[in-house]
Design a protein around this motif. Sequence first.
Motif, PDB file in Angstrom:
ATOM      1  N   ALA A 106       0.857  -1.195   0.000  1.00  0.00           N
ATOM      2  CA  ALA A 106       0.000   0.000   0.000  1.00  0.00           C
ATOM      3  C   ALA A 106       0.888   1.239   0.000  1.00  0.00           C
ATOM      4  N   HIS A 107       1.546   1.455  -1.114  1.00  0.00           N
ATOM      5  CA  HIS A 107       2.419   2.636  -1.220  1.00  0.00           C
ATOM      6  C   HIS A 107       2.384   3.161  -2.650  1.00  0.00           C
ATOM      7  N   PRO A 108       2.283   4.486  -2.810  1.00  0.00           N
ATOM      8  CA  PRO A 108       2.257   5.032  -4.178  1.00  0.00           C
ATOM      9  C   PRO A 108       3.609   4.971  -4.868  1.00  0.00           C
TER      10      PRO A 108
ATOM     11  N   LEU B 255      12.793   2.776  -4.154  1.00  0.00           N
ATOM     12  CA  LEU B 255      13.804   3.828  -4.268  1.00  0.00           C
ATOM     13  C   LEU B 255      13.427   5.037  -3.405  1.00  0.00           C
ATOM     14  N   VAL B 256      12.131   5.172  -3.149  1.00  0.00           N
ATOM     15  CA  VAL B 256      11.625   6.315  -2.374  1.00  0.00           C
ATOM     16  C   VAL B 256      11.185   5.885  -0.967  1.00  0.00           C
ATOM     17  N   SER B 257      10.633   4.696  -0.889  1.00  0.00           N
ATOM     18  CA  SER B 257       9.955   4.263   0.338  1.00  0.00           C
ATOM     19  C   SER B 257      10.775   3.240   1.132  1.00  0.00           C
ATOM     20  N   ASN B 258      10.944   3.516   2.405  1.00  0.00           N
ATOM     21  CA  ASN B 258      11.610   2.548   3.293  1.00  0.00           C
ATOM     22  C   ASN B 258      10.758   1.290   3.480  1.00  0.00           C
ATOM     23  N   SER B 259       9.447   1.476   3.550  1.00  0.00           N
ATOM     24  CA  SER B 259       8.563   0.306   3.706  1.00  0.00           C
ATOM     25  C   SER B 259       8.725  -0.625   2.507  1.00  0.00           C
ATOM     26  N   MET B 260       8.704  -0.040   1.310  1.00  0.00           N
ATOM     27  CA  MET B 260       8.824  -0.835   0.092  1.00  0.00           C
ATOM     28  C   MET B 260      10.231  -1.438  -0.042  1.00  0.00           C
TER      29      MET B 260
ATOM     30  N   THR C 103       3.164  -1.305   4.438  1.00  0.00           N
ATOM     31  CA  THR C 103       2.487  -0.007   4.512  1.00  0.00           C
ATOM     32  C   THR C 103       3.413   1.037   5.131  1.00  0.00           C
ATOM     33  N   PRO C 104       3.285   2.292   4.733  1.00  0.00           N
ATOM     34  CA  PRO C 104       3.965   3.367   5.458  1.00  0.00           C
ATOM     35  C   PRO C 104       3.077   3.840   6.609  1.00  0.00           C
ATOM     36  N   MET C 105       3.694   4.350   7.682  1.00  0.00           N
ATOM     37  CA  MET C 105       2.849   4.982   8.702  1.00  0.00           C
ATOM     38  C   MET C 105       2.376   6.336   8.192  1.00  0.00           C
ATOM     39  N   TRP C 106       1.082   6.493   8.148  1.00  0.00           N
ATOM     40  CA  TRP C 106       0.467   7.787   7.827  1.00  0.00           C
ATOM     41  C   TRP C 106      -0.467   8.132   8.988  1.00  0.00           C
ATOM     42  N   ASN C 107      -0.188   9.218   9.636  1.00  0.00           N
ATOM     43  CA  ASN C 107      -1.055   9.710  10.715  1.00  0.00           C
ATOM     44  C   ASN C 107      -1.384   8.614  11.732  1.00  0.00           C
ATOM     45  N   LEU C 108      -0.322   8.032  12.229  1.00  0.00           N
ATOM     46  CA  LEU C 108      -0.378   7.001  13.284  1.00  0.00           C
ATOM     47  C   LEU C 108      -0.985   5.681  12.814  1.00  0.00           C
TER      48      LEU C 108
ATOM     49  N   SER D 244       7.375   1.334   7.705  1.00  0.00           N
ATOM     50  CA  SER D 244       8.335   2.380   8.065  1.00  0.00           C
ATOM     51  C   SER D 244       7.588   3.535   8.719  1.00  0.00           C
ATOM     52  N   ARG D 245       8.236   4.098   9.751  1.00  0.00           N
ATOM     53  CA  ARG D 245       7.644   5.209  10.508  1.00  0.00           C
ATOM     54  C   ARG D 245       8.732   6.241  10.800  1.00  0.00           C
ATOM     55  N   GLY D 246       8.348   7.505  10.704  1.00  0.00           N
ATOM     56  CA  GLY D 246       9.321   8.557  10.962  1.00  0.00           C
ATOM     57  C   GLY D 246       9.756   8.622  12.408  1.00  0.00           C
ATOM     58  N   GLY D 247       8.829   8.353  13.326  1.00  0.00           N
ATOM     59  CA  GLY D 247       9.143   8.379  14.760  1.00  0.00           C
ATOM     60  C   GLY D 247       9.234   6.979  15.325  1.00  0.00           C
ATOM     61  N   TYR D 248       9.186   6.900  16.646  1.00  0.00           N
ATOM     62  CA  TYR D 248       9.311   5.610  17.331  1.00  0.00           C
ATOM     63  C   TYR D 248       7.964   5.187  17.921  1.00  0.00           C
ATOM     64  N   TYR D 249       7.547   3.985  17.581  1.00  0.00           N
ATOM     65  CA  TYR D 249       6.243   3.496  18.022  1.00  0.00           C
ATOM     66  C   TYR D 249       6.258   2.040  18.510  1.00  0.00           C
ATOM     67  N   ALA D 250       7.363   1.326  18.285  1.00  0.00           N
ATOM     68  CA  ALA D 250       7.382  -0.091  18.662  1.00  0.00           C
ATOM     69  C   ALA D 250       7.344  -0.244  20.181  1.00  0.00           C
TER      70      ALA D 250
ATOM     71  N   GLY E 173      12.034   5.574  13.102  1.00  0.00           N
ATOM     72  CA  GLY E 173      12.841   6.546  13.834  1.00  0.00           C
ATOM     73  C   GLY E 173      13.694   7.464  12.986  1.00  0.00           C
ATOM     74  N   HIS E 174      13.631   7.339  11.655  1.00  0.00           N
ATOM     75  CA  HIS E 174      14.570   8.110  10.821  1.00  0.00           C
ATOM     76  C   HIS E 174      14.270   9.604  10.782  1.00  0.00           C
ATOM     77  N   ASN E 175      13.008   9.989  11.071  1.00  0.00           N
ATOM     78  CA  ASN E 175      12.715  11.428  11.169  1.00  0.00           C
ATOM     79  C   ASN E 175      13.067  11.957  12.561  1.00  0.00           C
TER      80      ASN E 175
HETATM   81  C1  LIG Z   1       0.791  11.580   4.990  1.00  0.00           C
HETATM   82  C2  LIG Z   1       1.894  11.240   5.932  1.00  0.00           C
HETATM   83  C3  LIG Z   1       1.619  11.058   7.284  1.00  0.00           C
HETATM   84  C4  LIG Z   1       2.638  10.718   8.171  1.00  0.00           C
HETATM   85  N1  LIG Z   1       2.332  10.481   9.481  1.00  0.00           N
HETATM   86  C5  LIG Z   1       3.315  10.126  10.348  1.00  0.00           C
HETATM   87  C6  LIG Z   1       3.017   9.852  11.712  1.00  0.00           C
HETATM   88  O1  LIG Z   1       1.879   9.908  12.165  1.00  0.00           O
HETATM   89  N2  LIG Z   1       4.033   9.504  12.535  1.00  0.00           N
HETATM   90  C7  LIG Z   1       5.321   9.399  12.076  1.00  0.00           C
HETATM   91  O2  LIG Z   1       6.197   9.075  12.859  1.00  0.00           O
HETATM   92  N3  LIG Z   1       5.624   9.626  10.786  1.00  0.00           N
HETATM   93  C8  LIG Z   1       4.656   9.988   9.913  1.00  0.00           C
HETATM   94  N4  LIG Z   1       4.959  10.210   8.595  1.00  0.00           N
HETATM   95  C9  LIG Z   1       6.326   9.940   8.154  1.00  0.00           C
HETATM   96  C10 LIG Z   1       6.400   8.532   7.600  1.00  0.00           C
HETATM   97  O3  LIG Z   1       5.893   7.582   8.502  1.00  0.00           O
HETATM   98  C11 LIG Z   1       7.829   8.163   7.257  1.00  0.00           C
HETATM   99  O4  LIG Z   1       8.322   9.050   6.281  1.00  0.00           O
HETATM  100  C12 LIG Z   1       7.936   6.748   6.762  1.00  0.00           C
HETATM  101  O5  LIG Z   1       9.250   6.500   6.348  1.00  0.00           O
HETATM  102  C13 LIG Z   1       6.963   6.506   5.625  1.00  0.00           C
HETATM  103  O6  LIG Z   1       7.205   5.261   5.020  1.00  0.00           O
HETATM  104  P1  LIG Z   1       7.879   5.156   3.581  1.00  0.00           P
HETATM  105  O7  LIG Z   1       9.349   5.477   3.760  1.00  0.00           O
HETATM  106  O8  LIG Z   1       7.632   3.761   3.194  1.00  0.00           O
HETATM  107  O9  LIG Z   1       7.186   6.164   2.703  1.00  0.00           O
HETATM  108  C14 LIG Z   1       3.967  10.575   7.705  1.00  0.00           C
HETATM  109  C15 LIG Z   1       4.240  10.761   6.339  1.00  0.00           C
HETATM  110  C16 LIG Z   1       3.229  11.094   5.466  1.00  0.00           C
HETATM  111  C17 LIG Z   1       3.541  11.270   4.012  1.00  0.00           C
END
Ligand SMILES: Cc1cc2nc3c(=O)[nH]c(=O)nc-3n(C[C@H](O)[C@H](O)[C@H](O)COP(=O)(O)O)c2cc1C
Length: 208
Positions: A9-11, A15-20, A97-102, A143-149, A182-184
Motif C-alpha cells: 500500500a504505497h504510491p 527507491l523512495v519508500s523505506n517500507s517498500m 504499509t507506510p505509517m500515515w497519521n499514526l 516504516s515510521r518517521g518516529g518511534y512506536y514499537a 525513527g529516521h525522522n
Molecule cells: C501523509 C503522511 C503522514 C505521516 N504520518 C506520520 C506519523 O503519524 N508519525 C510518524 O512518525 N511519521 C509519519 N509520517 C512519516 C512517515 O511515517 C515516514 O516518512 C515513513 O518513512 C513513511 O514510510 P515510507 O518510507 O515507506 O514512505 C507521515 C508521512 C506522510 C507522508
Amino acid sequence: MTKLLYITAHPFDELVSNSMAGGKAFIESYQENHPKDEVKHIDLFEEYIPLIDKDVLTGWGKAANGESLTKEEQTKIDRLSDILEEFLSADKYVFVTPMWNLSFPPVVKAYIDAVCVAGKTFKYTSEGAVGLLTDKKALHIQSRGGYYAEGPGADIEMGDRYLRTILTFLGVPSYTTLAIEGHNAEPHKAEEIKIAGIQEAKELGKTF
Ligand SMILES: Cc1cc2nc3c(=O)[nH]c(=O)nc-3n(C[C@H](O)[C@H](O)[C@H](O)COP(=O)(O)O)c2cc1C
C-alpha cells in the motif's frame, strides 16, 4: 502449494519508500528460500478496491432477497467477492504499509473491509464471533518517521495494532511486525535504521 499474498500500500517504490525497500528485501529473500511457493503481488494503489458504500450495502440487501442489482452494485459486489476469494486462497499474508497519521493509508482499511465477511473469514456462534483463518500467518512491514514499537509511541500507534487485532479476530494465529522506524526523529541515524530494517526483512524472508 503454499501461496503468499504480497499486499503493498504505497504510491512509490523501494527507491523512495523505506517500507517498500523492506518489502522488496523480504520478498526477494522469501522467493529465494521458498522457490516452490506461489507469490501474488496485490498493489493496493493500483488495483480497484471498492469502498463499502451505498451501492454495496444496497446490493448486498438485494442479493439476499433475490432482487436484481444495478450495474454499479453488481460490479462492486463482484469485485469485493473476488478480493475475498483471493484472500481465502492464500496461506500467508505480507502487508507493506507506510505509517500515515499514526496508522496506514486508507486503502488498507478498504481492503480489510473486503475480507471481513461473516461465514467466510469469521462466523458467529453462541459464544460470540470466531475466526476461520486458523491456518494462516501474517507479517506487517512498516516504516515510521518516529518511534512506536515501544515507549510512549506504542500507546498511540493504531495501524499495526489494528491489523494485528483484526487478523487475530479472523483467526490468524501468527502475526509478526517489522517496524523500520525513527529516521525522522533521529535523522543522523536514518541510513543505519534503513539498513538494519532491510537486513531484518531478509532474515524474515528465510523463516516466514
Ligand atoms: C501523509 C503522511 C503522514 C505521516 N504520518 C506520520 C506519523 O503519524 N508519525 C510518524 O512518525 N511519521 C509519519 N509520517 C512519516 C512517515 O511515517 C515516514 O516518512 C515513513 O518513512 C513513511 O514510510 P515510507 O518510507 O515507506 O514512505 C507521515 C508521512 C506522510 C507522508
